[in-house]
Design a protein around this motif. Structure first.
Motif, PDB file in Angstrom:
ATOM      1  N   THR A   1       0.933  -1.513  -0.133  1.00 49.08           N
ATOM      2  CA  THR A   1      -0.074   0.137  -0.353  1.00 49.08           C
ATOM      3  C   THR A   1       1.041   1.012   0.041  1.00 49.08           C
ATOM      4  OG1 THR A   1      -1.465  -0.691   1.156  1.00 49.08           O
ATOM      5  CG2 THR A   1      -1.800   1.687   1.011  1.00 49.08           C
ATOM      6  N   SER A   2       1.820   1.488   0.588  1.00 49.20           N
ATOM      7  CA  SER A   2       3.135   2.200   0.862  1.00 49.20           C
ATOM      8  C   SER A   2       3.387   2.594  -0.508  1.00 49.20           C
ATOM      9  CB  SER A   2       4.136   2.260   2.125  1.00 49.20           C
ATOM     10  OG  SER A   2       4.766   3.630   1.981  1.00 49.20           O
ATOM     11  N   VAL A   3       4.247   1.458  -1.218  1.00 46.12           N
ATOM     12  CA  VAL A   3       4.342   1.740  -2.698  1.00 46.12           C
ATOM     13  C   VAL A   3       3.625   1.960  -3.326  1.00 46.12           C
ATOM     14  CG1 VAL A   3       5.474   0.261  -4.187  1.00 46.12           C
ATOM     15  CG2 VAL A   3       6.530   0.237  -1.726  1.00 46.12           C
ATOM     16  N   GLY A   4       2.383   1.488  -3.790  1.00 41.80           N
ATOM     17  CA  GLY A   4       1.430   2.682  -4.467  1.00 41.80           C
ATOM     18  C   GLY A   4       0.783   3.602  -3.689  1.00 41.80           C
ATOM     19  N   MET A   5       1.238   4.479  -3.229  1.00 45.76           N
ATOM     20  CA  MET A   5       1.156   5.789  -2.912  1.00 45.76           C
ATOM     21  C   MET A   5       1.700   6.562  -3.218  1.00 45.76           C
ATOM     22  SD  MET A   5      -2.258   6.134  -1.043  1.00 45.76           S
ATOM     23  CE  MET A   5      -1.901   7.785   0.467  1.00 45.76           C
ATOM     24  N   MET A   6       3.183   5.606  -2.773  1.00 40.86           N
ATOM     25  CA  MET A   6       4.639   6.239  -3.624  1.00 40.86           C
ATOM     26  C   MET A   6       4.506   6.428  -5.370  1.00 40.86           C
ATOM     27  SD  MET A   6       7.503   4.739  -0.641  1.00 40.86           S
ATOM     28  CE  MET A   6       8.890   4.770  -2.005  1.00 40.86           C
ATOM     29  N   ILE A   7       4.020   5.333  -5.644  1.00 42.29           N
ATOM     30  CA  ILE A   7       3.487   5.461  -6.981  1.00 42.29           C
ATOM     31  C   ILE A   7       2.960   6.638  -7.513  1.00 42.29           C
ATOM     32  CG2 ILE A   7       3.369   4.495  -8.845  1.00 42.29           C
ATOM     33  CD1 ILE A   7       4.428   1.699  -7.686  1.00 42.29           C
ATOM     34  N   GLN A   8       1.461   6.646  -6.776  1.00 43.10           N
ATOM     35  CA  GLN A   8       0.797   8.011  -7.033  1.00 43.10           C
ATOM     36  C   GLN A   8       1.220   9.050  -6.871  1.00 43.10           C
ATOM     37  OE1 GLN A   8      -2.623   6.455  -4.456  1.00 43.10           O
ATOM     38  NE2 GLN A   8      -3.871   5.028  -6.326  1.00 43.10           N
ATOM     39  N   ARG A   9       1.590   9.345  -5.597  1.00 41.78           N
ATOM     40  CA  ARG A   9       2.786  10.853  -5.931  1.00 41.78           C
ATOM     41  C   ARG A   9       3.644  11.000  -6.918  1.00 41.78           C
ATOM     42  NH1 ARG A   9       2.879   9.164  -0.348  1.00 41.78           N
ATOM     43  NH2 ARG A   9       4.982   9.042  -0.347  1.00 41.78           N
ATOM     44  N   CYS A  10       3.826  10.029  -7.393  1.00 40.62           N
ATOM     45  CA  CYS A  10       5.369  10.218  -8.217  1.00 40.62           C
ATOM     46  C   CYS A  10       4.609  10.579  -9.954  1.00 40.62           C
ATOM     47  CB  CYS A  10       6.152   8.448  -8.590  1.00 40.62           C
ATOM     48  SG  CYS A  10       7.826   8.820  -9.086  1.00 40.62           S
ATOM     49  N   HIS A  11       3.724   9.913  -9.964  1.00 43.08           N
ATOM     50  CA  HIS A  11       2.951   9.665 -11.320  1.00 43.08           C
ATOM     51  C   HIS A  11       2.468  11.137 -11.027  1.00 43.08           C
ATOM     52  CE1 HIS A  11       0.361   8.591 -14.551  1.00 43.08           C
ATOM     53  NE2 HIS A  11      -0.504   9.428 -14.028  1.00 43.08           N
ATOM     54  N   LYS A  12       1.479  12.265 -10.201  1.00 40.79           N
ATOM     55  CA  LYS A  12       1.544  12.789 -10.492  1.00 40.79           C
ATOM     56  C   LYS A  12       2.361  14.595 -10.184  1.00 40.79           C
ATOM     57  CE  LYS A  12       0.353  14.857  -5.718  1.00 40.79           C
ATOM     58  NZ  LYS A  12      -0.159  14.978  -4.198  1.00 40.79           N
ATOM     59  N   TRP A  13       3.590  14.443  -9.689  1.00 39.88           N
ATOM     60  CA  TRP A  13       4.939  14.848  -9.874  1.00 39.88           C
ATOM     61  C   TRP A  13       4.254  15.183 -10.873  1.00 39.88           C
ATOM     62  CZ3 TRP A  13       6.865  13.080  -4.712  1.00 39.88           C
ATOM     63  CH2 TRP A  13       5.933  13.828  -3.727  1.00 39.88           C
ATOM     64  N   ARG A  14       5.223  13.910 -11.874  1.00 40.32           N
ATOM     65  CA  ARG A  14       5.709  14.099 -13.223  1.00 40.32           C
ATOM     66  C   ARG A  14       4.453  14.666 -13.776  1.00 40.32           C
ATOM     67  NH1 ARG A  14       7.109   8.056 -12.416  1.00 40.32           N
ATOM     68  NH2 ARG A  14       9.440   8.101 -12.063  1.00 40.32           N
ATOM     69  N   GLN A  15       2.997  14.192 -14.005  1.00 41.97           N
ATOM     70  CA  GLN A  15       2.333  15.373 -14.500  1.00 41.97           C
ATOM     71  C   GLN A  15       2.976  16.781 -14.682  1.00 41.97           C
ATOM     72  OE1 GLN A  15      -1.420  13.303 -13.243  1.00 41.97           O
ATOM     73  NE2 GLN A  15      -1.705  12.710 -15.355  1.00 41.97           N
ATOM     74  N   LYS A  16       2.937  16.953 -13.440  1.00 42.72           N
ATOM     75  CA  LYS A  16       3.009  18.505 -12.758  1.00 42.72           C
ATOM     76  C   LYS A  16       3.951  19.309 -13.372  1.00 42.72           C
ATOM     77  CE  LYS A  16       1.329  21.492  -9.708  1.00 42.72           C
ATOM     78  NZ  LYS A  16       0.244  22.127 -10.440  1.00 42.72           N
ATOM     79  N   ARG A  17       5.563  18.092 -13.683  1.00 46.11           N
ATOM     80  CA  ARG A  17       7.017  18.500 -13.894  1.00 46.11           C
ATOM     81  C   ARG A  17       6.186  18.494 -15.878  1.00 46.11           C
ATOM     82  NH1 ARG A  17      10.758  15.482 -16.728  1.00 46.11           N
ATOM     83  NH2 ARG A  17      12.338  16.734 -17.203  1.00 46.11           N
ATOM     84  N   LYS A  18       5.849  17.995 -16.447  1.00 44.72           N
ATOM     85  CA  LYS A  18       5.452  17.793 -18.456  1.00 44.72           C
ATOM     86  C   LYS A  18       4.551  18.751 -18.246  1.00 44.72           C
ATOM     87  CE  LYS A  18       2.832  15.095 -21.690  1.00 44.72           C
ATOM     88  NZ  LYS A  18       2.780  16.701 -22.446  1.00 44.72           N
ATOM     89  N   GLN A  19       3.663  19.339 -17.128  1.00 37.51           N
ATOM     90  CA  GLN A  19       2.949  20.485 -17.365  1.00 37.51           C
ATOM     91  C   GLN A  19       3.526  21.774 -17.557  1.00 37.51           C
ATOM     92  OE1 GLN A  19      -0.024  21.645 -14.221  1.00 37.51           O
ATOM     93  NE2 GLN A  19      -0.587  23.252 -15.095  1.00 37.51           N
ATOM     94  N   TYR A  20       4.875  21.488 -16.540  1.00 34.78           N
ATOM     95  CA  TYR A  20       5.787  23.398 -16.262  1.00 34.78           C
ATOM     96  C   TYR A  20       6.133  23.044 -17.641  1.00 34.78           C
ATOM     97  CZ  TYR A  20       4.406  23.933 -11.654  1.00 34.78           C
ATOM     98  OH  TYR A  20       3.477  24.394 -10.222  1.00 34.78           O
ATOM     99  N   ILE A  21       6.955  22.372 -17.945  1.00 37.39           N
ATOM    100  CA  ILE A  21       7.644  21.845 -19.580  1.00 37.39           C
ATOM    101  C   ILE A  21       6.317  22.257 -20.578  1.00 37.39           C
ATOM    102  CG2 ILE A  21       9.043  21.065 -21.059  1.00 37.39           C
ATOM    103  CD1 ILE A  21      10.042  18.999 -18.763  1.00 37.39           C
ATOM    104  N   ASP A  22       5.960  21.715 -21.132  1.00 40.15           N
ATOM    105  CA  ASP A  22       4.782  22.356 -22.186  1.00 40.15           C
ATOM    106  C   ASP A  22       4.594  24.165 -21.563  1.00 40.15           C
ATOM    107  OD1 ASP A  22       5.152  20.348 -22.255  1.00 40.15           O
ATOM    108  OD2 ASP A  22       2.558  19.546 -21.879  1.00 40.15           O
ATOM    109  N   GLN A  23       4.195  24.489 -20.318  1.00 37.96           N
ATOM    110  CA  GLN A  23       3.719  25.995 -20.368  1.00 37.96           C
ATOM    111  C   GLN A  23       5.494  26.695 -20.574  1.00 37.96           C
ATOM    112  OE1 GLN A  23       2.914  26.652 -16.273  1.00 37.96           O
ATOM    113  NE2 GLN A  23       0.522  25.931 -16.273  1.00 37.96           N
ATOM    114  N   ALA A  24       5.997  26.269 -20.605  1.00 35.65           N
ATOM    115  CA  ALA A  24       7.947  26.958 -20.458  1.00 35.65           C
ATOM    116  C   ALA A  24       7.501  27.265 -22.549  1.00 35.65           C
ATOM    117  CB  ALA A  24       8.717  26.480 -19.856  1.00 35.65           C
ATOM    118  N   ARG A  25       7.354  26.016 -22.660  1.00 31.02           N
ATOM    119  CA  ARG A  25       7.656  26.079 -23.841  1.00 31.02           C
ATOM    120  C   ARG A  25       6.781  26.744 -24.785  1.00 31.02           C
ATOM    121  NH1 ARG A  25       7.529  19.960 -24.862  1.00 31.02           N
ATOM    122  NH2 ARG A  25       9.539  19.454 -24.857  1.00 31.02           N
ATOM    123  N   GLN A  26       5.070  27.395 -24.325  1.00 31.82           N
ATOM    124  CA  GLN A  26       4.449  28.838 -24.822  1.00 31.82           C
ATOM    125  C   GLN A  26       4.662  29.579 -24.668  1.00 31.82           C
ATOM    126  OE1 GLN A  26       1.262  26.501 -24.022  1.00 31.82           O
ATOM    127  NE2 GLN A  26       1.079  24.545 -25.025  1.00 31.82           N
TER     128      GLN A  26
END
Length: 65
Positions: free
Chosen positions: A8-33
């Motif tokens: 369960t703990s690893v599952g939660m860590m994976i979910q957080r990691c996924h959320k942070w990856r999405q945030k990172r991608k969002q900022y990179i996309d915004q920077a490109r525009q």
């Protein structure tokens, strides 16, 4: 019971990691525009920050498996 809790703990860590990856991608996309150089740099620094967080969390996930 301990193994189930660890999964369960690893599952939660994976979910957080996924959320942070999405945030990172969002900022990179915004920077490109963005035409403003200062805003672009700020967004890229935020993306880099999330990249470091993702790397640290991924290390924890890998060591837990």
């Amino acid at each position: 019971m301990l193994n189930k809790k660890n999964q369960t703990s690893v599952g939660m860590m994976i979910q957080r990691c996924h959320k942070w990856r999405q945030k990172r991608k969002q900022y990179i996309d915004q920077a490109r525009q963005t035409a403003d150089e200062i805003e672009r740099e700020r967004l890229l620094q935020l993306a880099e920050h999330y990249g470091r967080i993702v790397n640290a969390e991924q290390s924890k996930i890998d060591s837990s498996r």
